[in-house]
Design an enzyme around this catalytic site. Structure first.
Site, PDB file in Angstrom:
ATOM      1  CG  ASP A 420      -1.664   1.461   0.741  1.00  0.00           C
ATOM      2  OD1 ASP A 420      -2.843   1.505   0.649  1.00  0.00           O
ATOM      3  OD2 ASP A 420      -1.981   2.225   2.381  1.00  0.00           O
ATOM      4  CD  GLU A 473      -2.509   2.783  -3.321  1.00  0.00           C
ATOM      5  OE1 GLU A 473      -3.750   3.491  -3.491  1.00  0.00           O
ATOM      6  OE2 GLU A 473      -1.864   2.767  -2.098  1.00  0.00           O
TER       7      GLU A 473
END
Length: 755
Positions: A420, A473
Site C-alpha cells: 500500500d 500501489e
C-alpha cells in the site's frame, strides 16, 4: 547502583535496589531477583535467593526435604535469604502463603544470544518473528512462554496480563544492552494468554514516565477490538496440504499467466444477521467457491492484519504480524489459504509498510520517543492521516518490516503482497503540503531509504518465496516500478487508467466524443510497466458511489426496459473494454453483480440484488469474461508486450467507437467497443485475416440482460484492406456494448459463444 549491602551483610540487597524493585524502576531486575552465588561468611559455598511477590505475607522455597522460608525484607512482598549450597537449577518453585506453588521466572537464564543482538543491529535478520514476540516453548526443560521486545531507550519493560494481575512490578524483563532487546521467560504460561508490555521511558523529557500499555510489535495473535492486547499464539505447526500448488506457483511466469483478482474486504463480504463477522472457516466455505465459480484466479484481501478501527479497513494496522481477531485465530487464516489453494485460487494480502499509526497501544513512540518512525514529524504519512512514516534507513526497522513481509508469505503461504501507498514511501513530498516535508541530502524529493528498502525487499521475496507476486500501489509516473533495475515489483496498479476511464464512463454518452482520449490514452504507456487494471475498493469508497451508480442514466429503451437499462449496458460494456485491455484485472467485491450502493465496511454486500435478472446478467458476464481471459492466450499472455496489441481504429471519437486486436502467436481476438446507445450497423472494421470470425462475446446479449443485437454469431472477413489491415468485415456494433471476435478455426471456449 550497587545491589548488595555493606560488609558483613554483603549478600543483602541495598535499600536503593529494593526500593527500585518495589517501585518498578529498576533497569536490571535480574541483577537483584532470583538466585545469586555469594561468598558466605564461613567461606562455605552459598547463595542468596530473592523474590518480589506483591501482597505476599510469607514466601518459601520448595525443596525435596521440605520448604525453606525466605525472610521478608519489605512488607510489600520483597523476600531474600542466604541459603547453603549452589543456586537451585532453573525451574525451582516458590510458594506464597498457602497458595499454589509456582516456578520463579528470575531463576532462568537468557533465551536469546549474542547473534540475535548482532543481526538485529545490522538489520540482516529476516526472521525476527522467530526470536522476538511471544513464543510458547520449553526452556531449561520447563514449558512456558518466552517474551522478547525491542525497546532500546526504555528504562524498564515488563510483560503484563491476567496472569500477573496486569501488575508491571511482577515480571520486569531482562535488558540486552548490546541490542536494546528485553526478554523474559514465564514458566507455566501457554497459548491463549493475553498480554501487553508496560514500558517506562528511560530517556528524554518523558524519562521515568510509564507509557500506555503497548501491544507486541511482533504479536502473532490479538484480542478482538476494543481490546488491545496481544495473545500468545498456538505454537503447533499447521498441516499444509498445498505442496503441489506451491511447487507449480514457483515455476509460473506471472507476466504471461492469466491474472484476475477478486478484491475483498473479508469482514464485510458477508455478515451474520446480528452483525457478527464471519470467521475464516465460514468464508472458506462460501467466498472461495464464489470466486472460483466466477473464474477469478486470485482473491486479494484488504489488510487482514490487526487494526483498532473498523473504518480504517485495515490500512492503519497496529499489529503487522497478527491476523485480525475479527475473523478468528491465525490458524483459521491458514485453513482459508489452504482451502483456496485446493480450489485453484491464489491469495494476495494487502500489506501496509507506509505508515506508523498514532494509536497509543501501537508502535508510535514505542519506548517513549520515536523508534519505528522517523523522529522529524514532517516525515509524516500523507496529509491528514495523523501517522508517521517508518524509519526505513534504520537497520532494525528495515529488518522488522522485511520479517513481516516474509512472515505472511512463509507462515501463511500467501501468494503475494499488494504494498500500500508506495507513492507516499518513495516520494518525500507525495500527499504532503508545502513545508510539510523534508528534502533529502541532495535537496530533492526522492526518499532514498524507502527506495532502497523496497529494492531489497523485492529481491528477498523473489529469492525466498518463488512465484510470490509483489504488487505496488503507486500513483505517480516514477519509472521502473516493475523493472529489475528499478524497484523490482512484479506488478503496478494502473491508477491513472482507472481514473481516466471511470471519468469517461460517467459522462453522458452523447458527450463522450469530447473525452475520447480518456479511453485510449492508457495505451500510450500500457507497456512501460507490468500493470494491473484496478477497479478497486478506492473506486467505490464512501463518497465515490458504486460502479453501477456512476454510470449515466438514459431514457427508457425498448419494451421491457426502464431508464436504468443504460446504466447496466454501460457497466457491461466497460467490463468488456477492461477485460480486453492490456493489463491484468482486479475487481472489488460487489462489482461482479453491479451493487447499487457504494461499499461500506459496516455492512455486508447487497446480495439480495441477485434476485434481479439484470444483476444476474452482470455476474454472468464477469464469469464469461474470466473464462475467456483464462482460455485465450491473446487476452493475457501479451499484457506486457506492445507487439501483442494493435489498434484497428483508436480515433473514431465522433461515434465513440474503439476497435483493436489482441494477439499472442496464433491466438487472435478483435475487440469492438461502441460507447453510445446508438446501434452501428454496417460498420467496416479491419481484420488481420480473411474467413469466418466467431462472435465469442457480446455484452449486449440477452443472457447478460442486453437487447440481443449482434451478428448472429458469425462475421465474414473478406480480402478488402481497411485501417492498414489486409482484410475487413462489415459488422453490427450493438448499443453500449463490447464485442469480441475470434477466427473460426482458432478454437476457444464454446460455452461463451453468444446467441
Amino acid at each position: 547502583m550497587p545491589e548488595t549491602g555493606p560488609v558483613g551483610e554483603a549478600w543483602r540487597a541495598t535499600e536503593a535496589a529494593v526500593d527500585a524493585i518495589l517501585g518498578a524502576r529498576h533497569d536490571d531486575p535480574f541483577a537483584v531477583l532470583g538466585p545469586h552465588a555469594v561468598a558466605a561468611p564461613a567461606a562455605a559455598a552459598s547463595h542468596v535467593l530473592r523474590a518480589f511477590v506483591p501482597g505476599a505475607a510469607s514466601l518459601a522455597l520448595l525443596r525435596p526435604g521440605g520448604e525453606v522460608a525466605l525472610a521478608c525484607r519489605h512488607p510489600d512482598g520483597f523476600f531474600e535469604a542466604l541459603l547453603p549450597g549452589p543456586p537451585p537449577a532453573p525451574g525451582y518453585r516458590l510458594r506464597a502463603g498457602g497458595g499454589a506453588a509456582f516456578a520463579d521466572p528470575f531463576g532462568f537464564g537468557p533465551c536469546l544470544g549474542p547473534l540475535d543482538d548482532h543481526l538485529l543491529r545490522e538489520g540482516t535478520h529476516t526472521r525476527l518473528q522467530e526470536r522476538l514476540g511471544a513464543h510458547a516453548v520449553t526452556h531449561a526443560g520447563v514449558a512456558g512462554t518466552r517474551f522478547a521486545v525491542w525497546a532500546p531507550r526504555a528504562g524498564r519493560v515488563s510483560v503484563v496480563g491476567g496472569f500477573n494481575g496486569w501488575d508491571g512490578r511482577r515480571h520486569p524483563m531482562r535488558r540486552r544492552p548490546d541490542s536494546g532487546i528485553w526478554e523474559i521467560f514465564l514458566p507455566g504460561l501457554g497459548a491463549g494468554a493475553a498480554y501487553q508490555y508496560e514500558i517506562m521511558a528511560g530517556e528524554g523529557p518523558e524519562a521515568g514516565r510509564v507509557l500506555p500499555l503497548k501491544a507486541d510489535p511482533l504479536g502473532f495473535a490479538a484480542e478482538l477490538r476494543p481490546g488491545t492486547a496481544s495473545v500468545v499464539a498456538d505454537p503447533a505447526p499447521f498441516a499444509w496440504g498445498d505442496a503441489e500448488w506451491m511447487a507449480a506457483r514457483a515455476g509460473r511466469d506471472a507476466l504471461r499467466a492469466p491474472l484476475a483478482i477478486y478484491e475483498a474486504h473479508a469482514p464485510s463480504w458477508r455478515r451474520h444477521p446480528d452483525g457478527r463477522f464471519w470467521h475464516w472457516d465460514e468464508l472458506a466455505a462460501a467466498l472461495i467457491p464464489h470466486v472460483a465459480g466466477l473464474g477469478f484466479t486470485h482473491i486479494g484481501l484488504l489488510p487482514v492484519m490487526e487494526h483498532a478501527c473498523d473504518a480504517s479497513w485495515g490500512y492503519r494496522p497496529t499489529g503487522i504480524f497478527a491476523p485480525t481477531a475479527r475473523l478468528g485465530g491465525p490458524e483459521g487464516l491458514a485453513r482459508f489459504v489452504d482451502a483456496a489453494h485446493a480450489a485453484g485460487i491464489g491469495v494476495i494480502l494487502d500489506w501496509v509498510p507506509a505508515q506508523v499509526p498514532p494509536d497509543a497501544h501501537g508502535l508510535a513512540r514505542f519506548d517513549g520517543a520515536p523508534l519505528y518512525e522517523r523522529p522529524d514529524p514532517r516525515h509524516g504519512a500523507e496529509a491528514g492521516q495523523g501517522a508517521a512514516t517508518y524509519d526505513y534507513g534504520r537497520p532494525e526497522v528495515a529488518a522488522f518490516l522485511v520479517s513481516s513481509a516474509l512472515y505472511w508469505l512463509h507462515h501463511f503461504h500467501a501468494d503475494g503482497l499488494r504494498v500500500d501507498a508506495v507513492s507516499c514511501m518513495i516520494h518525500l513530498d507525495h500527499g504532503r503540503p508545502p513545508g510539510g516535508w523534508v528534502a533529502n541530502d541532495d535537496g530533492g524529493t526522492a526518499d532514498h531509504d524507502a527506495r532502497g528498502f523496497l529494492r531489497r525487499l523485492n529481491a528477498l521475496v523473489a529469492q525466498e518465496a518463488p512465484g510470490a507476486l509483489m504488487i505496488a500501489e503507486e500513483a505517480t509516473d516514477f519509472p521502473g516500478v516493475t523493472a529489475a533495475d528499478g524497484l523490482g515489483f512484479t506488478f503496478k496498479w494502473n491508477l491513472g487508467w482507472a481514473h481516466d476511464t471511470l471519468r469517461y464512463m460517467a459522462h453522458d454518452p452523447l458527450q463522450r466524443r469530447w473525452f475520447h482520449g480518456l479511453m485510449n490514452f492508457g495505451l500510450l504507456y500500457a507497456f512501460d510497466e507490468a500493470f494491473i487494471l484496478p477497479l478497486s475498493h478506492d473506486a467505490v469508497a464512501p463518497g465515490q458511489g458504486s460502479l453501477l451508480g456512476r454510470m449515466p442514466r438514459g431514457d427508457a429503451g425498448g419494451p421491457g426496459q426502464d431508464e436504468d437499462w443504460q446504466r447496466f449496458a454501460n457497466l457491461r460494456c466497460y467490463y468488456g473494454f477492461m477485460w480486453a485491455h492490456p493489463g491484468k484485472k482486479l475487481l472489488f467485491m460487489g462489482g461482479e453483480f453491479g451493487q447499487w450502493r457504494e461499499w461500506s465496511e459496516a455492512r455486508e454486500l447487497d446480495w439480495a440484488l441477485l434476485r434481479d435478472p439484470r444483476h444476474q446478467g452482470v455476474q454472468a458476464l464477469v464469469r464469461d469474461l474470466n473464462r475467456l481471459h483464462r482460455a485465450v492466450p491473446a487476452l493475457h499472455a501479451g499484457d506486457r508486450r506492445a507487439e501483442g496489441f494493435q489498434w484497428i481504429d483508436p480515433d473514431d471519437e465522433m461515434r465513440s467507437v474503439l476497435t483493436w486486436i489482441r494477439q499472442d502467436g496464433d491466438s487472435l481476438v478483435a475487440v469492438l467497443c461502441n460507447l453510445t446507445p446508438v446501434p452501428r450497423p454496417d460498420t467496416r472494421i479491419g481484420l488481420p485475416r480473411t474467413g469466418r470470425w466467431r462472435e465469442v462475446l457480446n455484452t449486449d446479449s440477452k443472457v447478460y440482460g442486453g437487447s440481443n443485437l449482434g451478428n448472429l454469431g458469425i462475421v465474414e472477413a473478406v480480402p478488402v484492406p481497411a485501417f492498414g489491415l489486409p482484410a475487413s468485415a462489415s459488422v453490427l456494433l450493438p448499443p453500449l456494448a463490447t464485442v469480441y471476435l475470434m477466427p473460426d478455426d482458432a478454437g476457444g471456449p464454446e460455452d461463451v459463444e453468444q446467441p
